[in-house]
Design an enzyme around this catalytic site. Structure first.
Site, short mmCIF file in Angstrom:
data_model
loop_
_atom_site.label_atom_id
_atom_site.label_comp_id
_atom_site.label_asym_id
_atom_site.label_seq_id
_atom_site.Cartn_x
_atom_site.Cartn_y
_atom_site.Cartn_z
N GLU A 262 0.99 -1.22 0.04
CA GLU A 262 -0.62 -0.16 0.04
C GLU A 262 0.89 1.25 0.03
OE1 GLU A 262 -1.95 3.15 1.52
OE2 GLU A 262 -2.19 1.91 3.14
N CYS A 296 -2.08 9.04 3.07
CA CYS A 296 -2.34 8.62 1.36
C CYS A 296 -3.54 8.92 0.70
CB CYS A 296 -1.49 7.36 1.86
SG CYS A 296 -2.46 6.10 2.24
#
Ligand code: UN1
Length: 506
Positions: A262, A296
């Site tokens: 990720e 993110c």
């Protein structure tokens, strides 16, 4: 936030950052955790030497051997108790997160809630680790799938979600029958140590093996490399930058291990003229400025339709000017500090680059003259072809771009290397569906009439392209933490072969 909170969480002026069934001496070295809102040290943490790492892995292997045979619903019960312990410690843990990484209180509480939600989700899942039964082409045959525990799972987390991302992995891994070896960010070791303490206590109360949850605080990336190289760790789940993923993935791949990545995002939102602009405005501000731009999923590129661009931008600048920046534990503050002095320098350098490349900083972008690592959220009028726009600067910088049509907006939207989260604001079903179609957003997460950040745990979380392709948290993300077995049972007296193959032995 006071010393009593740290005390209740078991945080001392100096402590070990390595847990292998018990807290080890930890012979690697020492790091200091800083309060980013003041720049002052919070506490010291001793880091792992290679020999400490070996003990953590040996302990995890031994715990795994027992845990994999514990019935999954019993494993689920342990995770339910973990969730309960987190509920009881929610305020203290949130306070520590605010202190160590500078999130505002509400977001820190949300982060702990995310762990609690993950435990609830995983508890239910512990009775639903289903395999399929498949129609066999052969008479008197049964064909089915089952899922088995995988082994010790390496979990590498970043500073910005210093505990929630661990729980996305750990809650699933635990009900799946795996042991967990956690390498937290060296920027947030105290949160990891506090969560580890709560978790170890909760699991021990259920009789789970003590080595089931390992912790390895390191100084930088060395323990990440050890995990990547280690054949005893069949899965390495890593959250962090694209550069980190690029260094880690080939090492794991070279031993044919699994990664779940990720990585970075360069998330965009398209705002079309039909949109509810008031709602769009609020969505942009939370997504671009929340967590001081250090998610993110943070909104980094705003693609405005030219018909509404000037008006929307004027309102956005006004909204930015009303933001309160300051100590994240104070009520009313929406923007806390960045994580470090380097992060602040990188932000200022990115803004300089944006100016040099022809961008115009419309507001913000200054470092206030105060202790701590603060920077004002910035809006930059930019063009899609500016190289800085294609980069993820982990900071509250929003590049505003314009488009003449939805198709052009989608083209701009998809023209970056990362593919994590995306959003469109529109009241047109046609436009929303186009963005959701195969010709629309190329990201792992697509939102309509909301921002790019703030996903619920029930869905699978992750993205495409340079974001790394991994999926964590909800939906069927659990499958990455187990090994699939395809089983065929012949309960007849003949031996028919698949595909009608004949192989008659006389
Ligand atoms: C991250 O920044 O690594 O969707 C994760 C969100 C959060 C998770 C962000 N639930 O913004």
């Amino acid at each position: 936030m006071d010393a009593a909170t740290l005390d209740r969480l078991g945080i001392r002026a100096s402590q070990s950052g390595v847990f292998a069934g018990s807290w080890l001496e930890a012979g690697g070295g020492e790091i200091v955790s800083l309060n980013p809102a003041t720049g002052e040290p919070l506490a010291r943490v001793r880091t792992a030497a290679r020999t400490d790492y070996e003990r953590v892995i040996a302990c995890a292997q031994e715990a795994f051997a027992a845990w994999r045979l514990t019935p999954a619903p019993v494993r689920g019960e342990a995770v339910r108790r973990l969730g309960q312990a987190l509920r009881e410690r929610k305020q203290d843990l949130a306070a520590l997160i605010t202190l160590e990484v500078g999130k505002i209180r509400s977001e820190s509480e949300g982060e702990v809630q995310e762990m609690i939600d993950m435990c609830d989700f995983a508890t239910g899942l512990s009775r639903q680790l289903h395999g399929l039964t498949i129609a066999s082409e052969r008479p008197d045959h049964r064909l089915f799938e089952q899922w088995h525990p995988l082994g010790p799972v390496g979990v590498i987390t970043a500073f910005n979600f210093p505990s929630a991302v661990w729980s996305w992995n750990a809650a699933l891994a635990l009900v799946c029958g795996d042991a967990v070896v956690w390498k937290p960010s060296p920027r947030a070791p105290l949160t990891a140590i506090a969560v580890q303490r709560v978790a170890v206590e909760a699991l021990a109360a259920c009789g789970a093996p003590r080595g089931l949850l390992g912790l390895i605080v390191d100084r930088d990336a060395e323990a990440g490399r050890w995990l990547a190289e280690d054949r005893r760790v069949p899965l390495v789940s890593a959250t962090g930058s694209c550069a980190m993923g690029r260094a880690l993935a080939p090492t794991v791949a070279a031993r044919l291990g699994r990664t779940l990545l990720e990585l970075g995002g360069n998330n965009a939102m398209i705002v079309m003229p039909s949109a509810d602009l008031e709602l769009a405005l609020r969505a942009v501000v939370f997504a671009a400025v929340g967590t001081a731009g250090q998610r993110c999923t943070t909104l980094r590129r705003l693609i405005l339709h030219e018909r509404i661009a000037d008006d929307f931008l004027a309102r956005l600048v006004a909204a930015y000017q009303s933001l309160t920046i300051g100590n994240p534990w104070e009520d009313g503050v929406l923007v806390g500090p960045l994580i470090s002095a380097e992060a602040r320098e990188r932000t200022l350098a990115a803004l300089d680059a944006a100016r040099a490349q022809g961008g115009e900083v419309l507001c913000g972008g200054r470092a206030p003259d105060r202790p701590g690592f603060f920077v004002e959220p910035a809006i930059v009028h930019a063009r899609p072809d500016m190289p800085i726009v294609a980069q993820e600067t982990f900071a509250p910088i929003l590049y505003v771009l314009t488009s003449r049509s939805l198709d052009e907006a989608i083209e701009i939207h998809n023209a970056v290397d990362q593919g994590l989260s995306s959003a469109i604001c529109t009241d047109s079903v046609r436009e929303a569906e186009r963005f959701l179609s195969a010709a629309g957003s190329d990201c792992g997460i697509v939102n309509v009439n909301m921002g790019t950040s703030g996903a619920e745990i029930g869905g699978a979380f992750g993205g495409e392209k340079d974001t790394g392709g991994g999926r964590e948290a909800g939906s069927d993300a659990w499958k990455a933490y187990m090994r699939r077995q395809t089983c065929t049972i012949n309960y007849g007296r003949d031996l028919p072969l698949a595909q009608g193959v004949r192989f008659d032995v006389r």
